[in-house]
Scaffold this active site. Structure first.
Site, PDB file in Angstrom:
ATOM      1  N   SER A  76      -3.664   0.083   0.631  1.00  0.00           N
ATOM      2  CA  SER A  76      -3.739   1.533   0.477  1.00  0.00           C
ATOM      3  C   SER A  76      -2.385   2.141   0.822  1.00  0.00           C
ATOM      4  O   SER A  76      -1.562   1.526   1.496  1.00  0.00           O
ATOM      5  CB  SER A  76      -4.842   2.100   1.375  1.00  0.00           C
ATOM      6  OG  SER A  76      -4.277   2.812   2.449  1.00  0.00           O
ATOM      7  N   LYS A  77      -2.192   3.354   0.342  1.00  0.00           N
ATOM      8  CA  LYS A  77      -0.904   4.030   0.551  1.00  0.00           C
ATOM      9  C   LYS A  77      -0.575   4.136   2.027  1.00  0.00           C
ATOM     10  O   LYS A  77       0.573   4.249   2.413  1.00  0.00           O
ATOM     11  CB  LYS A  77      -0.947   5.432  -0.051  1.00  0.00           C
ATOM     12  CG  LYS A  77      -0.830   5.416  -1.555  1.00  0.00           C
ATOM     13  CD  LYS A  77      -0.184   6.676  -2.064  1.00  0.00           C
ATOM     14  CE  LYS A  77       0.201   6.474  -3.513  1.00  0.00           C
ATOM     15  NZ  LYS A  77       0.904   7.567  -4.105  1.00  0.00           N
ATOM     16  N   ARG A  78      -1.600   4.125   2.864  1.00  0.00           N
ATOM     17  CA  ARG A  78      -1.355   4.301   4.301  1.00  0.00           C
ATOM     18  C   ARG A  78      -0.898   3.010   4.983  1.00  0.00           C
ATOM     19  O   ARG A  78      -0.375   3.044   6.074  1.00  0.00           O
ATOM     20  CB  ARG A  78      -2.616   4.836   4.974  1.00  0.00           C
ATOM     21  CG  ARG A  78      -2.832   6.324   4.751  1.00  0.00           C
ATOM     22  CD  ARG A  78      -4.080   6.803   5.447  1.00  0.00           C
ATOM     23  NE  ARG A  78      -5.256   6.101   4.970  1.00  0.00           N
ATOM     24  CZ  ARG A  78      -5.904   6.394   3.851  1.00  0.00           C
ATOM     25  NH1 ARG A  78      -5.484   7.391   3.103  1.00  0.00           N
ATOM     26  NH2 ARG A  78      -6.964   5.713   3.470  1.00  0.00           N
ATOM     27  N   ASP A  79      -1.127   1.847   4.343  1.00  0.00           N
ATOM     28  CA  ASP A  79      -0.701   0.599   4.981  1.00  0.00           C
ATOM     29  C   ASP A  79       0.823   0.582   5.078  1.00  0.00           C
ATOM     30  O   ASP A  79       1.505   0.916   4.111  1.00  0.00           O
ATOM     31  CB  ASP A  79      -1.165  -0.608   4.143  1.00  0.00           C
ATOM     32  CG  ASP A  79      -2.678  -0.721   4.139  1.00  0.00           C
ATOM     33  OD1 ASP A  79      -3.282  -0.425   5.182  1.00  0.00           O
ATOM     34  OD2 ASP A  79      -3.254  -1.084   3.096  1.00  0.00           O
TER      35      ASP A  79
END
Ligand code: GLU
Length: 494
Positions: A259-262
């Site tokens: 995910s973009k947050r990783d």
């Protein structure tokens, strides 16, 4: 004659470039270069609320940084421009009119609330919950009635009643039943064209022959095939439908989609940490492809030579940061020392290890030190910590400092005595060379004091380099020079 390959990379400029997106760019690039085809770089910036110029700049930067180039698109132009969708409004307007005039679309007056209620009822009754076609066959009286109520309309594409099958270049035959592909919106009520329209329209107008993109877009393919069919019949574009290939998902920790947050998901992480473009590109290539024969270390040029879309694996790829880092380390060791020194230099300046304009002598020390650390380096970002001791206290550099934890552990009473003995052994050394330094220290500390090597050299290492982990000790002493080495031993031994 086979048609010349034209592929495209067409990201939306939102947020920080994502490694999954760069993998898509890389595979398209490799396919274009392998086939001698054309890579079109198109910017899908029709969502003014989410798109940003900053993200656009970051995208261009990330591709160039990786070493990718493109044949048409921003900065290079081309015959099919403009390549930013925000500049193609007129073209889409004409296409929308053509589609409407030929009966491929219809105005839909359903409100969001009405759609939600009907979708819920369908779901409860176990029926298909996609758009139910309520506005498909409105009479002109019904249209006038809705308009006089003050309703606005979106434009929907009329899906032909058929199943959709294509031979996916990666996944083989894929089929979607007609019931899963309802009529879909192509233009918002305010007149803004949507991705559903502009993406296939541009693929058609730009003569794209192969659409290689992420698996998350698989379900949009039937709609795009239908739209391509309509455009071809209307004479928009070449009339040849592109072939589709969906690249596997990239999974992160815990086998969840990255995910973009990783932290490992965003390009900026790699640039900041000091990955080499060669290393990151090499690892991204392995997310769904390999050149065969267990080969895992290769350059972009080698990838372009070997890349074939039919060898892309349909199974999800796992993003393994450790492996990515270790491949980067292999790339660091593959560079010749002066190239590696050139790449490390700006980082040392940025971190205040070296002044803005390093002297020739400092650059020489750096070139001599780089081969000493390359074995231990996995990212360029680690170099500053390992090399700072060589330049500390020089004008424009940071002062020398002992790592407090390492000093506490190694410079205890016995450590201090060891450092003092080391200084006495070196103070009158005739020639300050690695060999003579090693000989003198071994004689004094191992033979003389009877210490094990770890206990003998650990405290000296901390005194000289400030840290327990450093380039090899005797070489470090030679590079640092007699005067500064003796001063540091004196300081730590007092
Ligand atoms: N702009 C789309 C995206 O970034 C491109 C989709 C496609 O490749 O067709 O997801």
């Amino acid at each position: 004659m086979t048609q010349a390959v034209r592929v495209r990379f067409c990201p939306s400029p939102t947020g920080d470039p994502h490694v999954g997106m760069l993998r898509t760019a890389l595979f398209n690039w490799a396919y274009a270069r392998h086939t001698g085809g054309t890579l079109v770089f198109r910017i899908e910036d029709t969502d003014a609320a989410r798109d940003s110029e900053e993200s656009y700049d970051a995208l261009l930067h990330s591709l160039k940084w990786l070493g990718l180039d493109w044949d048409e698109g921003p900065e290079v132009g081309g015959d099919y421009g403009p390549y930013r969708q925000s500049e193609r409004g007129e073209i889409y307007g004409e296409v929308v009119t053509k589609l409407a005039d030929a009966g491929y679309t219809y105005p839909c007056f359903c409100t969001q609330d009405e759609l939600t209620v009907r979708r819920e009822i369908a779901r409860k009754e176990g029926r298909n919950s996609g758009y139910d076609g309520a506005c498909r066959d409105l009479t002109s009286e019904q249209v006038t009635a809705f308009e006089s109520e003050g309703r606005t309309s979106v434009t929907r594409f009329r899906m032909p009643d058929q199943d959709w099958t294509w031979d996916d270049l990666v996944r083989g035959e894929v089929t979607f039943g007609a019931e899963h592909v309802p009529d879909f919106v192509i233009v918002r009520a305010n007149g803004d064209p949507l991705y559903t329209l502009v993406n296939p329209t541009d693929d058609a107008l730009m003569g794209i022959t192969h659409v290689l993109r992420g698996e998350d877009l698989l379900s949009s393919t039937p709609r795009q095939l239908a739209l391509h069919g309509a455009l071809a019949r209307l004479g928009v574009g070449s009339g040849e439908l592109p072939k589709f290939g969906h690249l596997p998902y990239v999974m992160g920790e815990g086998n969840k989609k990255l995910s973009k947050r990783d932290p490992e998901a965003s390009f900026s992480h790699y640039e900041k940490a000091g990955f080499l473009p060669e290393g990151l590109a090499n690892y991204l290539a392995l997310l769904g492809w390999s050149p065969g024969n267990d080969l895992e270390f290769f350059s972009l040029t080698q990838m372009a030579e070997k890349f074939d879309i039919s060898n892309v694996n349909a199974n999800p790829a796992r993003f393994d940061l450790k492996k990515c880092t270790s491949i980067n380390g292999d790339w660091i060791r593959a560079l010749d020392a002066s190239d590696l020194a050139d790449r490390i230099l700006p980082r040392l300046i940025a971190e205040g290890v070296l002044p803005e304009s390093p002297t020739e002598a400092q650059q020489q020390v750096l070139r001599a030190a780089v081969p000493l650390i390359s074995e231990r380096l996995e990212t360029l970002g680690q170099a500053a910590g390992m090399l700072a001791f060589l330049f500390a206290d020089e004008p424009g550099s940071k002062p020398f400092a002992l790592d407090p934890d390492d000093a506490a552990k190694l410079l205890d009473e016995q450590g201090i005595a060891t450092v003092q003995a080391a200084r006495s052994a070196l103070v009158n050394l005739e020639s300050w060379t690695t060999e003579d330094i090693e000989f003198a220290l071994r004689a004094a500390l191992i033979d003389g004091l009877g210490l094990k090597p770890r206990l003998a050299f650990g405290p000296v290492r901390v005194a000289i380099t400030g840290r327990r982990v450093s380039p090899p000790l005797f070489e470090s002493l030679e590079l640092l020079g007699r005067e500064r080495s003796l001063a540091r031993l004196a300081a730590a031994g007092s």
